[in-house]
Write an enzyme that holds these catalytic residues in place. Structure first.
Site, PDB file in Angstrom:
ATOM      1  N   GLU A  23      59.210  59.270 -10.817  1.00 61.11           N
ATOM      2  CA  GLU A  23      58.564  60.527 -11.202  1.00 61.11           C
ATOM      3  C   GLU A  23      59.518  61.663 -10.897  1.00 61.11           C
ATOM      4  O   GLU A  23      60.230  61.639  -9.880  1.00 61.11           O
ATOM      5  CB  GLU A  23      57.249  60.741 -10.456  1.00 61.11           C
ATOM      6  N   CYS A 230      52.045  62.630 -11.969  1.00 62.07           N
ATOM      7  CA  CYS A 230      51.267  63.797 -12.394  1.00 62.07           C
ATOM      8  C   CYS A 230      51.941  64.609 -13.492  1.00 62.07           C
ATOM      9  O   CYS A 230      51.268  65.315 -14.231  1.00 62.07           O
ATOM     10  CB  CYS A 230      50.981  64.682 -11.184  1.00 62.07           C
ATOM     11  N   GLU A 370      46.497  57.783 -12.980  1.00 61.82           N
ATOM     12  CA  GLU A 370      45.603  58.148 -11.875  1.00 61.82           C
ATOM     13  C   GLU A 370      44.356  58.879 -12.374  1.00 61.82           C
ATOM     14  O   GLU A 370      43.906  59.850 -11.792  1.00 61.82           O
ATOM     15  CB  GLU A 370      46.373  59.017 -10.875  1.00 61.82           C
TER      16      GLU A 370
END
Length: 656
Positions: A23, A230, A370
């Site tokens: 990420e 995210c 998620e």
């Protein structure tokens, strides 16, 4: 203590079970694995503000740039009008009143050069009103460490001045850190600049920072999940990661702000942190991720947005009945074509144009990151919509679902209820469900049996896990040996249950010293050095020593856990070796007496790999190998010594 090595085979271990999760957090891409040394190379950086449901940015085209002063300051203007590419419309218009005036880039902590090494500078320039040439250099405290002359292309006056791309090779005369990259004009005049780059010549494939690449390859990962995390969702849907904007020529990839630029914003800091200029140039895009997978021998596992901004950081979503929702599904279908399609397809042709006519062979995709079901968020219906569309066109594609952000809440229970109900009704409905846990080391020890009683009909992807002895920003000391040992103990349970846990990856992967929003992390680095943490070595030992099938422990693991020993045994049928992994949590050494089924006859020296020290020990930039693996060979004596606070992997060659 005794351990009997049975000849009763347990469950097959999927090849490549241990992988990586990348990420772009902690400056892992720009400023990290992506070898670009210039910061804000296309003058599009955004300064980021805000909090949940209220994010905004301010254009800060001049971030990282400044006029040099040795010959008086020239004028720097950030303008629009005729850009190199419309995706990045701003560029620098520089006016020099005197010869020698120029401008410089701060380049994160400053440019670092290594004596004798070469660096490739490149940029676009347009001589608006200028008849001279350019000098490119790396300078610190008025001393020049590398330089090159660039001859400009000039056209007659009253003629359209086109953008021209220039390149120069800079060779470092001495080592330097904290320098500036400088472009100066040999005569007065006006020149416009865009897409300024400085890359080390030894960058792997011209893209990846060499030492970080080698650390990744050294892990021998089975797969790479990318690009998050995210950032896939974004703080807003406008800010989400759009894979189509990350492919094609780098100049045409729209700069985006990074979701982690607003991490830990609060009223006390004016909703504005020291990382507010954390942006994504997307020079490291989906093509580069696929290429990275190929180069390190990992299967690609991209993760896609399902029409939701980050559920932690936003309330924004696209309703499923909105026509715009179909864009997200089409992105998934087009991604398969980009990765695997023939050169006669639209997206396969683009892949070929970028330099890779052969398919990348993608077999897995993550549907959402998620995500969880709420009264307002219909994630389960979204998963079904993606699953239906993808499998209608690509029936063999393996899809990864989401169990939410934890493994202890009602949302986790609801997710599993959904998959258990749906999976039996449709073949290949879900390949594995992604579980995340960032927990105290104690939890990992206490749950080494976490998957013992899981139903076997739906598989698990342990997609993000890490022990957190401590947490916070910029905490290399969070990666303790104690935390890594807890991870190793927990992984004995994952390996023992390899019939249900088919993929596993630690997270996060990278952190740049002084730029980390999250700790702990697997690999830390600064401008010139990089090192693996104790957690890195645990992952490496597992990836290299998984075997092909487990050997039944027959409950011995429970008795060993009573002595704070965590162990598992597997067999590498190809190598003809029994592999024992054992963690000693005790503060004193322990010894295990080994028994062996008659079917196995020891056939030579055993290989021992040991990780040990004090629980609080950790590696750092100035002591990168305080905790590292010690390898040796020893005669098989029927005993296995475990050092205090240690993790031992033993490979015993056998006949039979």
């Amino acid at each position: 203590m005794q351990l009997f090595i049975s000849d009763k085979k347990g469950v097959p271990i999927q090849e490549g079970m241990i992988g990586l999760f990348f990420e772009d957090i902690n400056y892992a891409a720009d400023g990290g694995l992506y070898a670009e040394m210039i910061e804000n190379r296309s003058f599009e950086f955004l300064d980021c503000y805000g909090t949940v449901g209220d994010y905004y940015t301010k254009l800060d085209s001049g971030y990282g740039w400044s006029a040099t002063k040795e010959h008086g300051e020239g004028r720097m203007e950030y303008v629009m009008g005729s850009p190199v590419d419309r995706a990045n419309p701003h560029y620098l218009r520089f006016t020099a009143d005197y010869a020698g005036q120029g401008f410089a880039n701060k380049a994160y902590d400053g440019v670092r050069l290594e004596k004798g090494k070469a660096y490739r500078a490149s940029f676009y320039a347009r001589c608006v009103s200028f008849q001279g040439d350019l000098e490119v250099s790396v300078v610190k405290d008025r001393k020049t460490y590398a330089k090159a002359e660039v001859s400009c292309i000039h056209v007659p006056e009253h003629t359209w001045q086109k953008w021209n791309r220039y390149e120069a090779v800079l060779t470092a005369e001495e080592d330097v850190r904290g320098a500036q990259f400088v472009i100066s004009l040999t005569e007065p005049g006006v020149v416009e600049f865009d897409f300024i780059s400085l890359m080390p010549q030894d960058a792997v494939a011209g893209i990846f920072r060499k030492d970080l690449f080698e650390l990744l390859k050294g892990l021998r990962p089975g797969f790479l999940r990318f690009p998050g995390g995210c950032i896939i969702e974004g703080n807003t849907l406008e800010n989400r990661y759009r894979w189509k904007e990350s492919v094609g020529r780098p100049e045409g990839r729209r700069n985006n702000f990074n979701r982690w630029a607003v991490h830990e914003t609060k009223p006390e800091n004016g909703f504005h942190t020291c990382y507010s200029h954390y942006n994504q140039s997307l020079g490291l895009g989906y093509y580069e991720y696929f290429l990275l997978c190929e180069l390190i021998g990992a299967k690609p596992l991209p993760v896609l947005n399902v029409g939701l901004a980050c559920q932690y950081q936003s309330y924004e979503l696209v309703e499923m009945d909105d026509p715009a929702f179909q864009e997200f599904i089409q992105d998934a279908l087009d991604l398969v074509e980009f990765a695997n399609g023939g050169t006669d397809t639209k997206w396969g042709a683009l892949r070929a144009q970028m330099g890779h006519p052969e398919p990348f062979g993608m077999t897995m995709m993550g549907i959402g990151n998620e995500q969880w079901q709420t009264d307002k968020v219909d994630f389960f219906a979204r998963y079904e919509a993606f699953e239906k569309a993808i499998h209608e066109k690509y029936p063999d594609m393996k899809l990864i679902g989401s169990a939410g952000p934890d493994i202890t809440s009602e949302r986790y229970d609801a997710a599993w209820k959904f998959y258990y109900e749906k999976a039996p009704k449709k073949e290949n409905f879900v390949y594995a469900v992604d579980e995340h846990y960032y927990v105290k080391p104690e939890w990992l020890y206490e749950h080494a049996d976490f998957y013992d009683e899981y139903p076997r009909d739906v598989k698990v992807f342990s997609g993000e896990y890490a022990a957190h002895p401590v947490s916070g920003m910029n905490r290399p000391d969070a990666n303790t040996l104690g935390g890594a040992l807890a991870e190793a103990a927990f992984l004995t349970g994952l390996e023992r249950n390899a019939d249900v846990v088919v993929l596993a990856s630690y997270a996060p992967l990278f952190a740049r010293v002084g730029y980390a929003q999250w700790s702990p992390d697997m690999i830390w680095f600064d401008d010139c050095r990089a090192y693996g943490t104790p957690s890195y070595y645990v992952q490496k030992l597992y990836a290299e020593n998984m075997g092909t099938v487990t050997l039944s422990m027959d409950g011995q693991e429970k008795k060993l856990r009573e002595e704070e020993i965590y162990a598992n045994v597997s067999l590498d049928e190809k190598a003809g070796e029994i592999i024992i992994k054992a963690v000693n949590r005790n503060a004193e050494p322990k010894e295990i007496t080994l028994g062996m089924a008659e079917a196995y006859v020891p056939a030579g020296s055993m290989k021992l790999m040991t990780l040990s020290g004090k629980e609080e020990d950790y590696n750092c930039i100035t002591d990168p190998e305080k905790v590292t693996v010690h390898a040796e060979e020893a005669a098989y004596t029927g005993k296995l010594s475990l050092p205090a606070h240690g993790f031992v992997v033993a490979r015993i060659p056998v006949k039979g």
